[in-house]
Structure formats: C-alpha cells, structure tokens
Design an enzyme around this catalytic site. Structure first.
Site, PDB file in Angstrom:
ATOM      1  N   ASP A   1       5.692  19.174 -10.388  1.00 26.94           N
ATOM      2  CA  ASP A   1       6.763  18.267 -10.808  1.00 26.94           C
ATOM      3  C   ASP A   1       6.188  17.254 -11.814  1.00 26.94           C
ATOM      4  O   ASP A   1       5.008  16.909 -11.735  1.00 26.94           O
ATOM      5  CB  ASP A   1       7.300  17.535  -9.573  1.00 26.94           C
ATOM      6  CG  ASP A   1       8.570  16.751  -9.831  1.00 26.94           C
ATOM      7  OD1 ASP A   1       9.655  17.228  -9.460  1.00 26.94           O
ATOM      8  OD2 ASP A   1       8.467  15.635 -10.395  1.00 26.94           O
TER       9      ASP A   1
ATOM     10  N   ASP B   1      10.920  19.340 -13.817  1.00 31.92           N
ATOM     11  CA  ASP B   1      11.226  18.263 -14.761  1.00 31.92           C
ATOM     12  C   ASP B   1      10.088  18.020 -15.757  1.00 31.92           C
ATOM     13  O   ASP B   1      10.184  17.114 -16.589  1.00 31.92           O
ATOM     14  CB  ASP B   1      11.609  16.967 -14.034  1.00 31.92           C
ATOM     15  CG  ASP B   1      10.749  16.686 -12.823  1.00 31.92           C
ATOM     16  OD1 ASP B   1       9.711  17.378 -12.645  1.00 31.92           O
ATOM     17  OD2 ASP B   1      11.097  15.775 -12.045  1.00 31.92           O
TER      18      ASP B   1
ATOM     19  N   HIS C   1       8.592  12.458  -3.003  1.00 30.08           N
ATOM     20  CA  HIS C   1       8.405  10.996  -3.045  1.00 30.08           C
ATOM     21  C   HIS C   1       8.564  10.346  -1.670  1.00 30.08           C
ATOM     22  O   HIS C   1       8.273   9.151  -1.519  1.00 30.08           O
ATOM     23  CB  HIS C   1       9.389  10.343  -4.012  1.00 30.08           C
ATOM     24  CG  HIS C   1       9.178  10.720  -5.451  1.00 30.08           C
ATOM     25  ND1 HIS C   1       7.967  10.577  -6.081  1.00 30.08           N
ATOM     26  CD2 HIS C   1      10.023  11.263  -6.377  1.00 30.08           C
ATOM     27  CE1 HIS C   1       8.075  11.006  -7.340  1.00 30.08           C
ATOM     28  NE2 HIS C   1       9.301  11.431  -7.535  1.00 30.08           N
TER      29      HIS C   1
ATOM     30  N   HIS D   1       6.646  14.214 -11.954  1.00 26.46           N
ATOM     31  CA  HIS D   1       6.306  12.966 -11.260  1.00 26.46           C
ATOM     32  C   HIS D   1       5.237  13.224 -10.201  1.00 26.46           C
ATOM     33  O   HIS D   1       5.177  14.305  -9.620  1.00 26.46           O
ATOM     34  CB  HIS D   1       7.556  12.387 -10.573  1.00 26.46           C
ATOM     35  CG  HIS D   1       8.693  12.147 -11.508  1.00 26.46           C
ATOM     36  ND1 HIS D   1       9.742  13.033 -11.654  1.00 26.46           N
ATOM     37  CD2 HIS D   1       8.929  11.121 -12.364  1.00 26.46           C
ATOM     38  CE1 HIS D   1      10.598  12.558 -12.553  1.00 26.46           C
ATOM     39  NE2 HIS D   1      10.122  11.398 -13.006  1.00 26.46           N
TER      40      HIS D   1
HETATM   41 ZN   LIG Z   1      10.243  14.790 -10.585  1.00 28.78          ZN
END
Ligand SMILES: [Zn+2]
Length: 309
Positions: A162, A246, A125, A164
């Site tokens: 991931d 995740d 991120h 995200h």
């Molecule tokens: Zn994540």
C-alpha cells in the site's frame, strides 16, 4: 487447486461521507472486473463474520467493545477526521476479519492454493487500541495470528505494498519476533511512520520508504534488495499480503507511479518466496486503492497472478 475470492455484500453497506475516497464504489469496481470470464476459475465464497476470539488476538476487548458502542443506528459517527462508522460498518468490519481468517483456513488446509479477500473497511492503519485511517480492525494482523493460534504455523510474514505505511500492523507486531512486517510506502505521507530505522524490538520490521514520483523500476529494485532477502532469511510459513493499490500512478491519495504490471510482479515475487519457504501459502487482503479504474485493473492483475499458482 484454485484461487479463493472472498467477498460479501455487507462491504457495500459501510458508508462514508460524500466525497470520501474509501467508498462502496471501490468494491463495485472490483466486483465488476472480477465478473470477467477470465476469472471464472476462481473459487468464490461469502466472507463469514469474524469472531471475537480472532479479533482479540490483535486488539484488546476494551477497544472492541468501545468501538461497538460507538456504532450508530443511523447516520454517521466520526472517529477521527477521516474514519467514520455507519450502521453497516460493524458487520462489514467483522466480515473483513472473517474473510481474512477463512482465507487462511482454506489455504492452510490446502482446499485452495491461495486467496484474495476483497473486503472493506481496510485494516493496516488500525493499531491495537486505535481506529484510524479508514481502518477499524487490522485484518492482516488478525489473519497472521489466526494462522499461528489455530493452525500452529510458527512464522508469518506480512508484506504491505500500500502507498501508506501500515502503522497499525507495525504497532501490533513491534515486539513479536514470530511475525515479520515488510512495507514499501511513500514517505513523507500519512500516517508519518515507516522510516527505515523503525525496525521493531526484535528486528522484525522492514520499512522501505519510497519518494514521491518513484516508479515501478524503483519499487522493484527496493523490493528485490531490501525485502526479498529478508523474507528468504525469515523463511515464513505463510505470507499475508496487505494488498493496497494506492501506489498506482492514477491514485489520488499517493504520488508513486506504479502500474498494474508492478503489482503483478510483486505478487509473483512473493509467491516465489512462499513456494520456497511456505509450501506456497499466500493470503492477500485488500487495503487501499482509491482510483476506481486503477484499483480494478490492479486487483485484476494481482488476482490473475495468484491464479497462476
Ligand atoms: Zn493506503
């Protein structure tokens, strides 16, 4: 040749507020499962400190200096609603960079067949000039640029499973045709980016959003149809995996239903592409994964697969 595992005790010293999912226990859970004797063949090394030269390939020094100046001598400093620095954060973040770069060195120099950096804080991120989403430096991006600048590799692919979207990695490589960024992720979900029509100025970004509830069959189909052919066409000299776990069914932050075997499958599929185009070069860096049991079992499946060479 063996698989290299990078780790460092400083990863336990990056503290987050009580109840925060991105916590030192994640590393403890990984360390514990990788102590099992089936992982005895791993080559294990301490992650060195990353250098400013390496970091500067993905982040301007004004950002790096500002971050360093915010590091507290005691207590916690909040950078945004979910990203905090503790006194141990700076060293951990530097060693997460250093581990990823050393992994590249040893893989490219053929000292090991592939590598996994079990580091925190995570990185995907982190944008060029913004820490967010538990991330400070974009370890995968820095590793990719390190491979190009130090080892002269032409094309690097970063593949991110991931749950995200790796907005930071996308930001850093948006107009860089030498790096392909491929991501599967749940959408809608934090950070909100990652639609299929976000393709980069050089058509080098491949976003494959998945929906809440999607399971391994949907994930594997998406990877097979939308990512693997693009990777084959791109013919990377190195594949960096942004290995977040995740998307596991047990994870509290995501709503995908992957299991360990899906991560093993994806790992194998990426190794197969690397064997065809990149002389087998695969470097994997830990991103998310917040259910300790799901994380540990998924890392074990991922690393076991890497060990099959
Ligand atoms: Zn994540």
């Amino acid at each position: 040749m063996s698989t290299l595992l990078l780790h460092h005790h400083s990863y336990l010293e990056h503290l987050t507020p009580l109840g925060h999912p991105e916590r030192p226990d994640r590393i403890r859970a990984i360390d514990r499962i990788l102590e099992n004797e089936r992982f005895q063949p791993l080559a294990r090394e301490q992650a060195p400190l990353g250098t400013m030269e390496d970091i500067a390939r993905a982040h301007p020094m004004t950002y790096v200096d500002a971050l360093h100046n915010m590091a507290p001598e005691e207590g916690l400093v909040r950078l945004d609603t979910d990203t905090t620095m503790s006194p141990g954060t700076w060293e951990a973040a530097l060693r997460a960079v250093g581990g990823a770069c050393l992994a590249v060195d040893e893989v490219v120099e053929k000292k090991v067949s592939n590598a996994f950096s079990a580091s925190r804080p995570p990185g995907h991120h982190a944008e060029r000039t913004r820490a967010m989403g538990f991330c400070f430096f974009n370890n995968a991006a820095i590793a990719a640029r390190h491979a190009q600048a130090v080892h002269g590799l032409d094309r690097v692919a970063i593949v991110d499973f991931d749950v995200h979207h790796g907005n930071g990695t996308q930001d850093i490589f948006w107009n860089d045709p030498s790096v392909m960024y491929c991501s599967t992720h749940q959408m809608p979900l934090y950070p909100g980016s990652g639609a299929a029509n976000e393709t980069g100025e050089a058509d080098n970004i491949v976003n494959v959003p998945l929906a809440a509830g999607d399971d391994g069959a949907v994930f594997q189909e998406a990877v097979e149809t939308a990512i693997l052919p693009r990777l084959e066409d791109f013919a990377p000299d190195l594949i960096v995996i942004s290995a977040g776990f995740d998307a596991h069914a047990r994870d509290p932050l995501g709503a995908l239903n992957l299991v360990e075997a899906d991560f093993a499958w994806a790992t194998r599929a990426l190794m197969d592409v690397a064997n065809r185009t990149a002389d087998g070069r695969v470097v994997s860096v830990l991103e998310g994964g917040y259910d300790l049991e799901g994380l540990a079992r998924s890392v074990a499946a991922h690393v076991m697969t890497l060990m099959t060479g």
